[in-house]
Design a protein around this motif. Structure first.
Motif, mmCIF file in Angstrom:
data_model
loop_
_atom_site.group_PDB
_atom_site.id
_atom_site.type_symbol
_atom_site.label_atom_id
_atom_site.label_comp_id
_atom_site.label_asym_id
_atom_site.label_seq_id
_atom_site.Cartn_x
_atom_site.Cartn_y
_atom_site.Cartn_z
ATOM 1 N N UNK A 236 -4.161 4.422 8.781
ATOM 2 C CA UNK A 236 -4.018 3.127 9.456
ATOM 3 C C UNK A 236 -5.147 2.177 9.071
ATOM 4 N N UNK A 237 -6.365 2.712 8.951
ATOM 5 C CA UNK A 237 -7.496 1.870 8.573
ATOM 6 C C UNK A 237 -7.359 1.382 7.138
ATOM 7 N N UNK A 238 -6.863 2.256 6.252
ATOM 8 C CA UNK A 238 -6.646 1.846 4.860
ATOM 9 C C UNK A 238 -5.590 0.751 4.765
ATOM 10 N N UNK A 239 -4.592 0.779 5.628
ATOM 11 C CA UNK A 239 -3.564 -0.270 5.620
ATOM 12 C C UNK A 239 -4.144 -1.610 6.057
ATOM 13 N N UNK A 240 -5.103 -1.580 6.965
ATOM 14 C CA UNK A 240 -5.729 -2.810 7.450
ATOM 15 C C UNK A 240 -6.729 -3.357 6.438
ATOM 16 N N UNK A 241 -7.493 -2.437 5.800
ATOM 17 C CA UNK A 241 -8.521 -2.840 4.830
ATOM 18 C C UNK A 241 -8.253 -2.128 3.499
ATOM 19 N N UNK A 242 -7.296 -2.603 2.725
ATOM 20 C CA UNK A 242 -6.852 -1.857 1.553
ATOM 21 C C UNK A 242 -7.860 -1.761 0.414
ATOM 22 N N UNK A 243 -8.896 -2.595 0.393
ATOM 23 C CA UNK A 243 -9.888 -2.507 -0.676
ATOM 24 C C UNK A 243 -11.125 -1.735 -0.253
ATOM 25 N N UNK A 244 -11.146 -1.223 0.958
ATOM 26 C CA UNK A 244 -12.295 -0.459 1.447
ATOM 27 C C UNK A 244 -12.080 1.029 1.224
ATOM 28 N N UNK A 245 -13.180 1.732 0.987
ATOM 29 C CA UNK A 245 -13.167 3.188 0.936
ATOM 30 C C UNK A 245 -13.320 3.694 2.364
ATOM 31 N N UNK A 246 -12.353 4.458 2.831
ATOM 32 C CA UNK A 246 -12.373 4.974 4.204
ATOM 33 C C UNK A 246 -12.979 6.372 4.175
ATOM 34 N N UNK A 247 -14.112 6.545 4.839
ATOM 35 C CA UNK A 247 -14.898 7.778 4.730
ATOM 36 C C UNK A 247 -14.978 8.503 6.069
ATOM 37 N N UNK A 248 -14.947 9.822 5.995
ATOM 38 C CA UNK A 248 -15.125 10.625 7.189
ATOM 39 C C UNK A 248 -16.589 10.801 7.540
ATOM 40 N N UNK A 249 -16.876 10.649 8.821
ATOM 41 C CA UNK A 249 -18.216 10.952 9.353
ATOM 42 C C UNK A 249 -18.053 12.177 10.238
ATOM 43 N N UNK A 250 -18.477 13.349 9.765
ATOM 44 C CA UNK A 250 -18.085 14.593 10.439
ATOM 45 C C UNK A 250 -18.700 14.772 11.818
ATOM 46 N N UNK B 152 0.840 -1.194 0.000
ATOM 47 C CA UNK B 152 0.000 0.000 0.000
ATOM 48 C C UNK B 152 0.879 1.251 0.000
ATOM 49 N N UNK B 153 0.640 2.121 -0.978
ATOM 50 C CA UNK B 153 1.349 3.401 -1.061
ATOM 51 C C UNK B 153 0.294 4.505 -1.115
ATOM 52 N N UNK B 154 0.283 5.371 -0.108
ATOM 53 C CA UNK B 154 -0.763 6.388 0.028
ATOM 54 C C UNK B 154 -0.172 7.780 -0.164
ATOM 55 N N UNK B 155 -0.827 8.585 -0.975
ATOM 56 C CA UNK B 155 -0.501 10.005 -1.105
ATOM 57 C C UNK B 155 -1.733 10.816 -0.729
ATOM 58 N N UNK B 156 -1.598 12.122 -0.719
ATOM 59 C CA UNK B 156 -2.720 13.016 -0.432
ATOM 60 C C UNK B 156 -3.039 13.842 -1.664
#
Length: 255
Positions: free
Chosen positions: A105-119, A2-6
């Motif tokens: 960290x959540x994306x590293x654990x579940x790399x195929x999931x879309x990680x969404x903010x709940x404001x 997993x390689x993450x950028x912003x």
């Protein structure tokens, strides 16, 4: 691996973008600010940031095309650069960068999931914005035939590019403020797993809003109309999915 950028869509946020990029760089992320046809002051600030730090890779759109177009350009550039995931965050400081490590960290654990903010809003949110959000949420719940998407408008997310880009290519979401909502509905239709993390959201008193009341509300109305008819075509599949989920949730049932 997993390689993450912003990916940071930027349109005339010259006062805030340096702080946003500095926070992301402090977390070790490569940053792709998307210069969405900004004016000369913001353009100069973006050039300065990119010149001072090679891990800030400027993406340029020659004319302003809207937040959605900027995010799509950033996601495509991220994939072409070899990244597997892209964190989307607004340039104006609304999102708390201190929450970003949890998303990563959540994306590293579940790399195929879309990680969404709940404001989680503070007292600075205008009341009319809060009420209008719930109108959109209600339409999203209708268009997905579910309550699976608790908030469709928060712009802090981590996209798994291999999952998201094919959906965007097949049925491109809108180019402006309608993007955040539409892409979530289309990903839900495609069965993409989503994880929801609480995140603090504020509205800085000196923040700049590029929401255009008439234009963007019209685009959002058109989007909801498109999605409604798309939902009607998919209703049997969506309802079958709900039945399967309810059945599998029964005690003692395994699949």
């Amino acid at each position: 691996m997993v390689e993450i950028c912003a990916v940071v869509p930027v349109y005339n946020h010259e006062r805030a973008v340096a702080g946003t990029t500095a926070s992301l760089r402090g977390l070790g992320l490569t940053v792709l600010p998307v210069h969405d046809g900004s004016g000369p002051d913001c353009a100069a600030e973006l050039r300065r940031l990119a010149a001072e730090d090679p891990a800030i890779r400027l993406v340029r759109l020659p004319v302003n095309r809207g937040k959605g177009a900027a995010v799509k350009a950033g996601l495509l550039t991220a994939a072409q650069a070899g990244f597997t995931h892209a964190l989307q965050i607004d340039a104006d400081g609304q999102h708390d960068a201190a929450d970003v490590p949890r998303f990563v960290a959540t994306a590293l654990i579940e790399p195929r999931a879309l990680i969404c903010g709940r404001p989680v809003f503070d007292a600075t949110i205008p009341r009319h914005r809060l009420y209008l959000r719930y109108l959109t949420h209600a339409m999203v719940w209708l268009n997905t035939l579910s309550l699976d998407i608790p908030d469709s408008m928060c712009g802090l997310r981590v996209y798994p590019l291999a999952v998201v880009l094919p959906v965007i290519e097949a049925e491109p979401p809108g180019d402006r403020m309608d993007f955040d909502v539409e892409v979530l509905v289309r990903l839900h239709w495609n069965g993409v797993a989503m994880r929801w993390l609480p995140t603090r959201v504020g509205y800085p008193l000196d923040g700049i809003s590029h929401f255009r009341l008439l234009r963007d509300n019209w685009l959002i109305t058109l989007m909801h109309t498109r999605l409604f008819f798309g939902m009607l075509r998919r209703a049997p599949l969506l309802l079958a999915r709900r039945v399967r989920a309810a059945f599998n949730a029964q005690p003692g049932v395994t699949t």
